[in-house]
Design an enzyme around this catalytic site. Structure first.
Site, PDB file in Angstrom:
ATOM      1  N   GLY A  71       0.795  -1.212   0.000  1.00  0.00           N
ATOM      2  CA  GLY A  71       0.000   0.000   0.000  1.00  0.00           C
ATOM      3  C   GLY A  71       0.829   1.265   0.000  1.00  0.00           C
ATOM      4  O   GLY A  71       1.959   1.306  -0.484  1.00  0.00           O
ATOM      5  N   CYS A  72       0.272   2.305   0.612  1.00  0.00           N
ATOM      6  CA  CYS A  72       0.797   3.654   0.447  1.00  0.00           C
ATOM      7  C   CYS A  72       2.190   3.865   1.034  1.00  0.00           C
ATOM      8  O   CYS A  72       2.914   4.743   0.585  1.00  0.00           O
ATOM      9  CB  CYS A  72      -0.179   4.657   1.066  1.00  0.00           C
ATOM     10  N   TYR A  73       2.574   3.081   2.029  1.00  0.00           N
ATOM     11  CA  TYR A  73       3.899   3.298   2.610  1.00  0.00           C
ATOM     12  C   TYR A  73       4.981   2.445   1.945  1.00  0.00           C
ATOM     13  O   TYR A  73       6.122   2.421   2.400  1.00  0.00           O
ATOM     14  CB  TYR A  73       3.898   3.073   4.118  1.00  0.00           C
ATOM     15  N   ALA A  74       4.658   1.748   0.868  1.00  0.00           N
ATOM     16  CA  ALA A  74       5.633   0.865   0.232  1.00  0.00           C
ATOM     17  C   ALA A  74       6.835   1.623  -0.324  1.00  0.00           C
ATOM     18  O   ALA A  74       7.929   1.054  -0.425  1.00  0.00           O
ATOM     19  CB  ALA A  74       4.978   0.055  -0.881  1.00  0.00           C
TER      20      ALA A  74
END
Length: 354
Positions: A147-150
């Site tokens: 997700g977004c923190y990858a």
């Protein structure tokens, strides 16, 4: 040994779908709720979102004849598009980084790819490596479905590689095709969640060369009692995103805790740092700015990316870092911060190169 993000290249597809989506979604909402949906859409802080999906006769993918114009496409059809379009968009970002779409950056030893909006095997990392003509000896890593923190995880991995192998030159790629996962919803909350997301790709070089932004100490934290607030569910009609309206408040609460803030900022005062915050939505950026008492301009790069591209999941933070590289802030030290499924926070200390 320090590791540096030397440069970032970015790319988005040619189709601006934001206002077409607002029209489509607004017509699906119960009539009494349409004024509320319109107000929330206007307040989102987003002017454009881009998609790999073309319309027909100059229209959009939700028009008759478009990808979503009839019955909701199955996951197989969506993944077929991912397999075709995600590598192409990633290569466009690499071309923006190198200035030449035919060759990879010189001396690449490692390739780290992050993506959560599709699956294909051989993996997208292998497809990118093959099309770039990278040597078979180049070590590859695929970071999937985080997700977004990858992007933080990808940069952190590149940092570890460079610190252990000072001669390494790591190509970091993030690519997301969020527009492949439109769902046939009528409730306001899922429609507002979908309204945030667009497609994009970014590529960066991480090495020991002391230019750009130094990638400092990583940090990670999971916020308690929040695992259900951000979710991706794989369905027969693509990946269904759940982004709970409680997320900004939960982030604000966490950033109001002195121990959590110390994890993020160390001993530094938040207002004295520069910030690369994942542009997950206007309310999330507002929560971060308010909780940390940041100056009005502190999140300008993040807000600019949100306005121009929306939330591109893992690629978004790289777009923010690209802006900070192009217009270096006055502060020498900073923080990269992103939130995603879990609800988890991932980040890195940052420092301007000498």
């Amino acid at each position: 040994m320090a590791a540096y993000l030397n440069a970032v290249g970015t790319a988005v597809p040619p189709h601006d779908v934001h206002h077409a989506f607002i029209d489509w979604a607004g017509a699906r909402v119960e009539p009494r709720a349409r004024p509320l949906f319109a107000r929330m859409a206007a307040r989102a802080g987003i002017a454009h979102r881009w998609s790999v999906l073309p319309g027909t006769n100059g229209g959009s993918a939700v028009d008759a004849g478009g990808f979503y114009g009839a019955a909701s496409p199955g996951t197989a059809a969506r993944m077929a598009l991912y397999a075709a379009e995600a590598p192409a968009l990633a290569l466009a970002a690499i071309a923006a980084l190198t200035g030449d779409d035919a060759t990879a950056p010189a001396g690449i030893t490692h390739l780290v790819v992050a993506s959560c909006t599709g699956f294909v095997a051989p993996g997208i990392d292998q497809i990118i490596a093959r099309r770039l003509g990278l040597a078979p000896s180049v070590e590859r890593l695929l970071i999937g479905f985080m997700g977004c923190y990858a992007a933080v995880v990808a940069l952190r991995t590149a940092r570890h590689i460079v610190r252990s192998e000072p001669a390494a030159r790591v190509l970091v790629v993030t690519v997301e095709l969020s527009s492949l996962h439109l769902q046939e919803e009528q409730a306001i909350e899922p429609l507002l969640a979908m309204l945030q997301f667009g497609d994009g790709a970014a590529a960066g070089i991480v090495s020991a060369e002391p230019t750009g932004i130094e990638l400092g100490q990583p940090f990670a934290a999971t916020l308690g009692d929040s695992a259900e607030l951000i979710r991706w569910t794989i369905t027969d009609t693509g990946f269904a995103m759940h982004l709970d309206g409680a997320v900004p408040g939960r982030i604000g609460d966490a950033l109001g805790d002195a121990d959590f803030v110390a994890t993020v900022t160390g001993d530094a005062a938040p207002a004295g740092l520069f910030w690369a915050v994942h542009a997950g939505g206007r309310s999330i950026l507002d929560a971060v700015q308010t909780a940390l008492a940041l100056p009005a301009t502190a999140l300008a790069a993040s807000r600019g990316v949100l306005a121009d591209y929306g939330n591109m999941s893992s690629a978004t933070l790289m777009f923010v870092l690209a802006r900070l590289l192009a217009a270096p802030p006055a502060q020498r030290e900073g923080v990269a911060l992103a939130f995603g499924p879990g609800l988890a926070a991932e980040g890195l200390a940052l420092r301007a190169a000498p």
